[in-house]
Write a protein that holds these residues in place. Structure first.
Motif, PDB file in Angstrom:
ATOM      1  N   ASN A   1      -3.334 -28.895  20.963  1.00 16.29           N
ATOM      2  CA  ASN A   1      -4.658 -29.181  21.505  1.00 16.29           C
ATOM      3  C   ASN A   1      -4.662 -28.872  23.004  1.00 16.29           C
ATOM      4  O   ASN A   1      -4.265 -29.700  23.813  1.00 16.29           O
ATOM      5  CB  ASN A   1      -4.981 -30.667  21.272  1.00 16.29           C
ATOM      6  CG  ASN A   1      -6.456 -30.995  21.304  1.00 16.29           C
ATOM      7  OD1 ASN A   1      -7.200 -30.532  20.453  1.00 16.29           O
ATOM      8  ND2 ASN A   1      -6.870 -31.780  22.288  1.00 16.29           N
TER       9      ASN A   1
ATOM     10  N   LYS B   1     -17.120 -22.354  23.520  1.00 18.33           N
ATOM     11  CA  LYS B   1     -16.337 -23.503  23.048  1.00 18.33           C
ATOM     12  C   LYS B   1     -16.195 -23.426  21.535  1.00 18.33           C
ATOM     13  O   LYS B   1     -17.159 -23.172  20.823  1.00 18.33           O
ATOM     14  CB  LYS B   1     -17.016 -24.823  23.432  1.00 18.33           C
ATOM     15  CG  LYS B   1     -16.187 -26.040  23.003  1.00 18.33           C
ATOM     16  CD  LYS B   1     -16.800 -27.342  23.477  1.00 18.33           C
ATOM     17  CE  LYS B   1     -16.227 -28.548  22.755  1.00 18.33           C
ATOM     18  NZ  LYS B   1     -14.871 -28.921  23.150  1.00 18.33           N
TER      19      LYS B   1
ATOM     20  N   ASP C   1     -15.416 -27.980  15.860  1.00 14.84           N
ATOM     21  CA  ASP C   1     -14.520 -28.553  14.849  1.00 14.84           C
ATOM     22  C   ASP C   1     -14.345 -27.639  13.632  1.00 14.84           C
ATOM     23  O   ASP C   1     -13.348 -27.744  12.915  1.00 14.84           O
ATOM     24  CB  ASP C   1     -15.070 -29.896  14.347  1.00 14.84           C
ATOM     25  CG  ASP C   1     -14.882 -31.004  15.361  1.00 14.84           C
ATOM     26  OD1 ASP C   1     -14.262 -30.740  16.406  1.00 14.84           O
ATOM     27  OD2 ASP C   1     -15.353 -32.126  15.118  1.00 14.84           O
TER      28      ASP C   1
ATOM     29  N   ASN D   1      -8.287 -35.901  33.054  1.00 11.17           N
ATOM     30  CA  ASN D   1      -9.650 -35.383  32.931  1.00 11.17           C
ATOM     31  C   ASN D   1     -10.385 -35.325  34.260  1.00 11.17           C
ATOM     32  O   ASN D   1     -10.121 -36.101  35.173  1.00 11.17           O
ATOM     33  CB  ASN D   1     -10.433 -36.227  31.918  1.00 11.17           C
ATOM     34  CG  ASN D   1      -9.938 -36.000  30.505  1.00 11.17           C
ATOM     35  OD1 ASN D   1      -9.245 -35.027  30.243  1.00 11.17           O
ATOM     36  ND2 ASN D   1     -10.280 -36.892  29.598  1.00 11.17           N
TER      37      ASN D   1
ATOM     38  N   ILE E   1     -18.580 -30.844  30.882  1.00 14.01           N
ATOM     39  CA  ILE E   1     -17.232 -31.346  31.192  1.00 14.01           C
ATOM     40  C   ILE E   1     -16.376 -31.304  29.934  1.00 14.01           C
ATOM     41  O   ILE E   1     -16.760 -31.850  28.895  1.00 14.01           O
ATOM     42  CB  ILE E   1     -17.326 -32.785  31.743  1.00 14.01           C
ATOM     43  CG1 ILE E   1     -18.102 -32.769  33.076  1.00 14.01           C
ATOM     44  CG2 ILE E   1     -15.936 -33.383  31.914  1.00 14.01           C
ATOM     45  CD1 ILE E   1     -18.371 -34.144  33.642  1.00 14.01           C
ATOM     46  N   ASN E   2     -15.225 -30.648  30.025  1.00 10.05           N
ATOM     47  CA  ASN E   2     -14.358 -30.419  28.866  1.00 10.05           C
ATOM     48  C   ASN E   2     -12.898 -30.506  29.323  1.00 10.05           C
ATOM     49  O   ASN E   2     -12.331 -29.534  29.820  1.00 10.05           O
ATOM     50  CB  ASN E   2     -14.652 -29.020  28.301  1.00 10.05           C
ATOM     51  CG  ASN E   2     -14.222 -28.853  26.847  1.00 10.05           C
ATOM     52  OD1 ASN E   2     -14.735 -29.528  25.956  1.00 10.05           O
ATOM     53  ND2 ASN E   2     -13.265 -27.949  26.615  1.00 10.05           N
ATOM     54  N   GLY E   3     -12.303 -31.700  29.181  1.00  6.37           N
ATOM     55  CA  GLY E   3     -10.926 -31.871  29.610  1.00  6.37           C
ATOM     56  C   GLY E   3     -10.820 -31.827  31.122  1.00  6.37           C
ATOM     57  O   GLY E   3     -11.526 -32.556  31.826  1.00  6.37           O
TER      58      GLY E   3
ATOM     59  N   THR F   1     -17.225 -33.940  26.775  1.00  3.77           N
ATOM     60  CA  THR F   1     -16.496 -34.060  25.509  1.00  3.77           C
ATOM     61  C   THR F   1     -15.250 -34.932  25.641  1.00  3.77           C
ATOM     62  O   THR F   1     -14.530 -35.125  24.661  1.00  3.77           O
ATOM     63  CB  THR F   1     -16.053 -32.666  25.013  1.00  3.77           C
ATOM     64  OG1 THR F   1     -15.083 -32.144  25.924  1.00  3.77           O
ATOM     65  CG2 THR F   1     -17.229 -31.714  24.901  1.00  3.77           C
TER      66      THR F   1
ATOM     67  N   ASP G   1     -10.015 -34.324  25.107  1.00  2.25           N
ATOM     68  CA  ASP G   1     -10.580 -35.119  24.009  1.00  2.25           C
ATOM     69  C   ASP G   1      -9.495 -35.824  23.203  1.00  2.25           C
ATOM     70  O   ASP G   1      -9.760 -36.358  22.129  1.00  2.25           O
ATOM     71  CB  ASP G   1     -11.435 -34.240  23.088  1.00  2.25           C
ATOM     72  CG  ASP G   1     -10.657 -33.065  22.510  1.00  2.25           C
ATOM     73  OD1 ASP G   1      -9.424 -32.998  22.694  1.00  2.25           O
ATOM     74  OD2 ASP G   1     -11.281 -32.199  21.880  1.00  2.25           O
TER      75      ASP G   1
ATOM     76  N   LYS H   1      -8.108 -38.154  18.531  1.00  2.09           N
ATOM     77  CA  LYS H   1      -8.901 -37.010  18.994  1.00  2.09           C
ATOM     78  C   LYS H   1     -10.375 -37.287  18.731  1.00  2.09           C
ATOM     79  O   LYS H   1     -10.747 -37.739  17.652  1.00  2.09           O
ATOM     80  CB  LYS H   1      -8.494 -35.725  18.274  1.00  2.09           C
ATOM     81  CG  LYS H   1      -9.265 -34.496  18.761  1.00  2.09           C
ATOM     82  CD  LYS H   1      -8.751 -33.209  18.147  1.00  2.09           C
ATOM     83  CE  LYS H   1      -9.745 -32.073  18.301  1.00  2.09           C
ATOM     84  NZ  LYS H   1      -9.806 -31.532  19.667  1.00  2.09           N
TER      85      LYS H   1
ATOM     86  N   ASP I   1     -13.951 -36.104  17.931  1.00 12.04           N
ATOM     87  CA  ASP I   1     -14.490 -34.900  17.296  1.00 12.04           C
ATOM     88  C   ASP I   1     -15.871 -34.552  17.838  1.00 12.04           C
ATOM     89  O   ASP I   1     -16.370 -35.189  18.774  1.00 12.04           O
ATOM     90  CB  ASP I   1     -14.459 -35.039  15.769  1.00 12.04           C
ATOM     91  CG  ASP I   1     -15.500 -35.995  15.217  1.00 12.04           C
ATOM     92  OD1 ASP I   1     -16.411 -36.417  15.962  1.00 12.04           O
ATOM     93  OD2 ASP I   1     -15.418 -36.323  14.025  1.00 12.04           O
ATOM     94  N   ASP I   2     -16.481 -33.504  17.266  1.00 12.41           N
ATOM     95  CA  ASP I   2     -17.764 -32.996  17.774  1.00 12.41           C
ATOM     96  C   ASP I   2     -18.876 -34.035  17.736  1.00 12.41           C
ATOM     97  O   ASP I   2     -19.856 -33.938  18.478  1.00 12.41           O
ATOM     98  CB  ASP I   2     -18.218 -31.801  16.929  1.00 12.41           C
ATOM     99  CG  ASP I   2     -17.415 -30.550  17.227  1.00 12.41           C
ATOM    100  OD1 ASP I   2     -16.552 -30.592  18.112  1.00 12.41           O
ATOM    101  OD2 ASP I   2     -17.659 -29.524  16.560  1.00 12.41           O
ATOM    102  N   LYS I   3     -18.723 -35.029  16.850  1.00 14.90           N
ATOM    103  CA  LYS I   3     -19.777 -36.045  16.732  1.00 14.90           C
ATOM    104  C   LYS I   3     -19.467 -37.273  17.584  1.00 14.90           C
ATOM    105  O   LYS I   3     -20.175 -38.275  17.527  1.00 14.90           O
ATOM    106  CB  LYS I   3     -19.942 -36.446  15.262  1.00 14.90           C
ATOM    107  CG  LYS I   3     -20.551 -35.316  14.445  1.00 14.90           C
ATOM    108  CD  LYS I   3     -20.548 -35.639  12.972  1.00 14.90           C
ATOM    109  CE  LYS I   3     -21.099 -34.444  12.179  1.00 14.90           C
ATOM    110  NZ  LYS I   3     -20.646 -34.452  10.784  1.00 14.90           N
TER     111      LYS I   3
END
Lengths: 192, 192, 192, 192
Positions: free
Chosen positions: A143, B172, B175, C37, C142-144, D36, D145, D172, D174-176
């Protein structure tokens, strides 16, 4: 300087592919690729480096004594673990009581080489004359720059006795492309 | 059902490698690999899918009119953009004034196919009879499940006229292994 | 040493919250938290730092000449951009022809302060006497450890003239907690 | 439909903050924020949900029998574990021999509720009449995430007997916005 040339040999195990080399993927991007992600191959290399380092500490101990082994162990912790970032989630195989979790570098070093009065039950796991290691991975979860592995590790000592543990690792790839252990949970197999 | 079989063809461009297939890497992990990371190859496929989708909308418009083109465009936005997550950072090539940034799906759809009174200056960028696309990537930055690309896109219309834009994309991987555009900055080349 | 004490002042803008400080979140984890993050607050601070740095280069140029301005600009590129990782996805506002994308530090420096024969059209964007900056953000993703922003930047020069640009940035937080620009797409507003 | 209304109660524990709600951070981005990343608070909520789910399975078993408990356990695995992504790195507390690692949902379900001939040593860990849970976290590592936790879990059964385990989890998001367990290493404390 603290480390002799010889003790630095321990460190050479922990050299990994740089970002620059990774960038040579064949695509429309040519060599203009920056990729911070970790790969299964890097993870396997880091596992092997951990095994090599453990044996190196045992050998240094046998040949040059505990001080040398301690310096090697400290170099390993500095380079291959994530204590530079803060707490490491480390549950060694043989710790007990209030000192099960070794979130500090001091606690980890005590576990590997003993000799720290604050951790009186530590006899030095890396000093047990380990000569061989073998991994049997069950699965990997990748990941981003972090990879998790689970499986068995088999360690053989000088008498040929094999110790089997259930092992979980989390490796994070740092800015320099170095993989660092940020999670390490080791436990003896359950015996009903 | 809303989409006809024909309009679903547009969607088939957006099918990418699943996690399961990715897992077949040769390593000590066998097929027990979960890998959520994005690859340069997936990014190139997503760029091509964007080009194909733009041409599909233009063709649908020419053959079946603006309603059909709108349905195709909406399917593209639903599948290939990240509006399902919230705001998308979208600066189209030709927007002006207070409506430069199209962070909502409605604003993006208006840009591509026009016909929305709330966006009176939109004439429908995807309806301009595009027949060919070409990419010239400058670089890619890959970070976990997100990849950023920068380069030129060349679009050719029915009269053979080529429009060149400076283009930045952020993709991006979701899932399901689908790449979604979460960032899209397009601008005409600076003319001194 | 290369940098004088004064030129190091430019660098002080780029100091961000360390991991250690972040760890003080109130939870059952106490201070045993490592969090890599990026936050919206850090992104806003990095945007301001970029504005301050641009004005600093302009001031250094006015007061001490182009050599001083160049040293400040280079310090900014070293600290606030991601050229240490490899290619940066940088499309400055005013570049043209084959030199639109500045994926190398040399190309970026040429754009900001000019004077590089390899980039003959560069007159030095940061030397234009900028005195004030203002941001109007449209959205952030924002992603990580990576954040993307899109919006307008307004720059005011000594004569009071305001230049407005459409700006996209990608910031990556490095191992030391420093935010680095890995993506920068700047374009003049579309004029129909 | 497979699940009765009552069994769905088990699922309601696993509802977490959506992206939309997260976006309300006060900043220059207003509500135009997509984030995320996982937070320490979400991780704590997911830990509690795991504890509640375990107790729910035990209660369902006591009141309605093993079939009901199995359905609840399967719903928990579907919602709170990452088997939908592929292999989960799961080393339960009491597994042995060749079946230590439960990388498939079938293996995990067998561990929790037993009754699967392929896993003859499984007696159903979740059926042991658990009535109370308590966590004592040692540390957390948050990376995008994904979050890793390590610490002790104390489980109390109907007779008041407390079982203590050393526990590592990887969650982790997830998308939801749902947290899923992708790593779970549980082991009894080492007894010298």
């Amino acid at each position: 300087m603290f480390f002799s040339k010889r003790s630095l040999l321990a460190i050479s195990f922990f050299t990994f592919t740089s970002f620059a080399l990774q960038a040579k993927a064949q695509s429309s991007f040519g060599d203009q690729v920056v990729n911070t992600n970790i790969t299964a191959q890097e993870v396997e290399a880091a596992q092997k480096a951990w095994g090599e380092a453990l044996i190196k500490i045992s050998k240094d101990h046998k040949k040059d004594g505990v001080k040398k082994a301690s310096r090697t162990a400290e170099a390993v912790l500095d380079q291959a673990y994530g204590y530079n970032m803060g707490a490491v989630l480390f549950k060694p195989t043989l710790t007990t009581g209030d000192q099960v979790f070794r979130t500090t570098k001091e606690g980890a070093l005590a576990y590997f080489v003993g000799g720290n009065k604050k951790f009186p039950n530590d006899s030095g796991f890396a000093l047990k004359g380990w000569e061989k290691y073998e991994f049997k991975n069950a699965a990997v979860f990748i990941n981003g720059d972090l990879a998790l592995t689970m499986g068995n590790v088999f360690l053989t000592d000088g008498s040929g006795k094999v110790t089997k543990v259930d092992k979980t690792w989390g490796f994070k790839k740092d800015d320099k492309g170095q993989l660092r252990i940020v999670l390490h949970h080791s436990s003896l197999p359950y015996a009903p």
